[in-house]
Design a protein around this motif. Sequence first.
Motif, short mmCIF file in Angstrom:
data_model
loop_
_atom_site.label_atom_id
_atom_site.label_comp_id
_atom_site.label_asym_id
_atom_site.label_seq_id
_atom_site.Cartn_x
_atom_site.Cartn_y
_atom_site.Cartn_z
N ASP A 20 0.89 -1.13 0.06
CA ASP A 20 -0.16 0.00 -0.04
C ASP A 20 0.85 1.27 0.17
OD1 ASP A 20 -3.05 -0.92 0.53
OD2 ASP A 20 -1.77 -2.05 1.73
N ASP A 24 -3.67 3.10 -2.23
CA ASP A 24 -4.41 2.27 -1.07
C ASP A 24 -5.18 1.19 -2.12
OD1 ASP A 24 -3.99 3.49 1.09
OD2 ASP A 24 -4.84 5.29 0.80
N ASN A 26 -7.97 -1.25 -3.31
CA ASN A 26 -9.31 -1.77 -3.31
C ASN A 26 -9.51 -3.12 -2.75
OD1 ASN A 26 -9.77 -3.03 -5.72
ND2 ASN A 26 -9.65 -1.30 -6.92
N ASP A 27 -10.91 -3.50 -2.76
CA ASP A 27 -11.11 -4.69 -1.90
C ASP A 27 -10.88 -5.62 -3.11
OD1 ASP A 27 -11.88 -3.93 0.32
OD2 ASP A 27 -14.02 -3.75 -0.04
N THR A 28 -11.10 -5.47 -4.13
CA THR A 28 -10.80 -6.68 -5.29
C THR A 28 -9.45 -7.02 -5.68
OG1 THR A 28 -12.79 -5.76 -6.53
CG2 THR A 28 -11.29 -7.05 -7.91
N GLU A 29 -8.55 -5.74 -5.48
CA GLU A 29 -6.99 -5.79 -5.63
C GLU A 29 -6.65 -6.62 -4.44
OE1 GLU A 29 -6.35 -1.66 -8.45
OE2 GLU A 29 -6.44 -1.63 -5.97
#
Length: 252
Positions: A20, A24, A26-29
């Motif tokens: 990170d 930042d 995301n949830d998918t990544e």
Amino acid sequence: MDEQAAGRAVAPGAPKGRQDEVFDLNDTERAALAAILGPVQRLPRDHVLKRDGEEPTHLFQLVDGWLASSITVASGRQQTVKIHLPGDMLGAPSLCVTRTAECLTAITPIVVRPMSRGDLMGVLARFPRIAAGQFLSAQRERVTLMEALALMGQTDGSARIAGMLVDLFDRLTVLGQVKQGAMPFPLTQGQVGDLVGLSPVHVSRKLGAMERAGLIARGVRTISLLDIRRLRSMTGLPQHAFVRDPEWINFA
């Protein structure tokens, strides 16, 4: 981290850290990265995770603990070149060679999760923000290693130790492991000396002088940096502002 700490519950994913640094995720990544991590492995202090010269089949995510990266020279002695902290990816330099380029040895009990080279490359191919973040994070690492080399070649022992302490302080602060100025410090004087090119005796003298000067305070496996500004000044290095979410990257 002691043996008891190594046995505590550890979240299955990697700690928020190097992945990170630039973006930042995301949830998918984040889920894509977590999906390529293998089972949790808990290993004791002094365990050799990889030896230089072996076939580099896997990388590892360091979930907990401290680990040293070292290079073996012709005499058989090893030169420590990097201290790894939670969140670091282990073994990435060996992606470009046919045999492992470094020896990875646990300084404390560690928790790691393996990942295959192919799986990692697949994620980088599908998720350009992860790939760009990894690339820029590698350049940040290069800056740090260039500065460590400059300190080794052009400064005295006090400046080298100050540079090492400031680097660890900054990285541990990001991980939330600095409490009221005190950071964990499981390194022996011999390990510090190996990292900065000094004998254990000289390390002891330099740390003692820094303590008497009010720069540091040593505890049990901890060090408090009492005057971080003076310690930074001792290194003579510039303070860098590293990029976050650079606007010049176009993912369209």
